[in-house]
Design a protein around this motif. Structure first.
Motif, short mmCIF file in Angstrom:
data_model
loop_
_atom_site.label_atom_id
_atom_site.label_comp_id
_atom_site.label_asym_id
_atom_site.label_seq_id
_atom_site.Cartn_x
_atom_site.Cartn_y
_atom_site.Cartn_z
N GLY A 368 0.78 -1.36 0.07
CA GLY A 368 0.08 -0.05 -0.07
C GLY A 368 0.88 1.46 0.06
N ARG A 369 2.12 1.28 -0.36
CA ARG A 369 2.81 2.53 -0.64
C ARG A 369 2.35 3.19 -1.73
N ARG A 370 2.55 4.60 -1.58
CA ARG A 370 2.19 5.46 -2.41
C ARG A 370 3.52 6.06 -3.23
N TRP A 371 3.59 6.30 -4.46
CA TRP A 371 4.72 6.84 -5.33
C TRP A 371 4.37 8.44 -5.43
N ASP A 372 5.16 8.93 -4.48
CA ASP A 372 5.07 10.49 -4.66
C ASP A 372 6.05 11.05 -5.80
N LYS A 373 5.42 11.91 -6.50
CA LYS A 373 5.93 12.58 -7.67
C LYS A 373 7.13 13.36 -7.22
N HIS A 374 8.31 12.80 -7.48
CA HIS A 374 9.61 13.43 -7.15
C HIS A 374 9.89 14.44 -8.23
#
Ligand code: ACO
Length: 380
Positions: A368-374
């Motif tokens: 359930g991790r979220r991929w934050d836009k870097h």
């Protein structure tokens, strides 16, 4: 310890193949090879007879044996690219097991297309590669193999240029027969996994050599012999072994994943070593090793109670191969020379079984991790 999904660390006790080649009973200390108890076979058969037994399931007739021996002997010469690799490796004084793995890989070049011929080429050429490499490392030229000698005799001959005595040939032959196969050990499993994908024998044997190299599998006899030499005299055995265990070290040549009683291979090799040392060696060393073994078993029982740690095959391998004047660096490669025949036999079985080996893994990571836009920095 098994988890709720059935994961068993180290696959201990998991049955992952069926085989007609060898049966290992770790509770009773029994090893059966091709239907024969190890004690019945190891000291009597030639290595070629044992290979034939495993590859074809039958004891060869004298004519079949002669023909098989000649076909194997005909494959001993190394191709030029393999020799070139050995020369390059010798300049780096690379580890012999690394070199054997690399040399095995080169045998894909000009490999016979027929699978049985490929198997003979692998088995015939590995000893030549080991002997040639060792001589190159000593600044000597390789000695060409002879077709009139048996597999064991020719290996010893290629190392020194001297034809070995019958006692030495018997000693090596007993060793090669003893370690030719041993159930689903790590390197055999590796070979079966590789061949099960539809890959080829050279790849399977090359991978298996990599697995055998590790000190927890085939790399123990050198350190086992080092311990005997470090101890040097019987009165020092107790103190030195105790100190090693107290420091948390493992005693090499003791303990086994499957055998919880005395390893039958150690018994066979102990006898073979005694016979060889009596005719052609230094009994003081043999007696010292016996004393070290007795002391180690006593101290292990005292400091590691209930673990059933017994002598394993590597302890007497070291003594026997040392008695044959093999350098420690060649102990594991010599093991590989024999085990290659077992690996190949397992590959034949696995090809017959015709099913890819593909177990599962238990996921223990987070979910359930979220991929934050870097923000990706742009170069100016
Ligand atoms: N010396 C001291 N303690 C040992 C030894 C040993 N040789 N072998 C196992 N133990 C101890 C472990 O420290 C462990 O103790 P703990 O309960 O206090 O933690 C306990 O016995 C169980 O050890 P495991 O590692 O779980 O046993 P495993 O079955 O996984 O290991 C192995 C088998 C790898 C062969 C092990 O006995 C060992 O490392 N032996 C020394 C290396 C050796 O001789 N290898 C050659 C094996 S033969 C072959 O592969 C051809």
């Amino acid at each position: 310890m098994t988890t709720k999904n059935g994961f068993i660390p180290g696959l201990e006790g998991v049955v992952a193949a069926q085989t007609r080649l060898s049966s290992v009973d770790g509770q009773r200390g029994e090893l059966i090879i091709g239907g024969f108890a190890l004690e019945e076979l190891a000291g009597k058969a030639t290595f070629e007879e044992t290979v034939y037994l495993l590859w074809f399931g039958e004891v060869p007739t004298p004519d079949q044996c002669l023909e098989f021996r000649a076909r194997l002997a005909a494959q001993r010469t190394l191709p030029t690219p393999t020799l070139d690799l050995l020369r390059a490796a010798a300049q780096h004084q690379a580890e012999p097991m690394d070199v054997l793995r690399m040399a095995a890989g080169t045998l894909s070049l000009n490999a016979p297309t027929d699978r049985h011929e490929q198997a003979l080429a692998l088995l015939g050429r590995l000893p030549t590669a080991v002997a040639a490499y060792w001589r190159l490392c000593q600044g000597q030229e390789p000695i060409a193999p002879r077709t009139d000698l048996g597999h064991a005799a020719n290996y010893l001959y290629m190392l020194t240029g001297d034809e070995p005595s019958p006692a030495r040939v018997r000693g090596l032959e007993t060793y090669l027969n003893t370690v030719i196969d041993h159930g689903l050990n790590a390197s055999t499993f590796t070979a079966r996994v590789i061949i099960s994908t539809g890959s080829d024998l050279v790849s399977a044997i090359t991978g298996a050599i990599g697995a055998l190299k590790g000190p927890l599998h085939g790399g123990a006899p050198g350190p086992a012999l080092d311990t005997v030499f470090e101890i040097g005299s019987p009165d020092r055995a107790d103190a030195i072994l105790r100190e090693k265990l107290t420091r948390g070290e493992r005693l090499m040549g003791f303990g086994h994943r499957v055998y919880k009683v005395y390893d039958p291979r150690a018994a066979v090799l102990s006898l073979a070593a005694r016979e060889m040392y009596e005719t052609d060696g230094d009994m003081t060393l043999y007696d010292l090793a016996r004393h070290v073994e007795e002391t180690a078993l006593r101290v292990l029982e005292e400091l590691k109670p209930g673990r059933n740690l017994q002598t394993n095959v590597e302890f007497y391998t070291a003594l026997l191969l040392h008695g044959l004047d093999l350098p420690v660096a060649l102990f594991t490669p010599t093991f590989a020379i024999s085990r290659a025949a077992g690996w190949i036999a397992h590959c034949f079985e696995q090809i017959e079984a015709g099913r890819i080996i593909r177990p599962q893994s238990e996921y223990v990571g987070v979910k359930g991790r979220r991929w934050d836009k870097h923000k990706i920095p742009t170069s100016s």
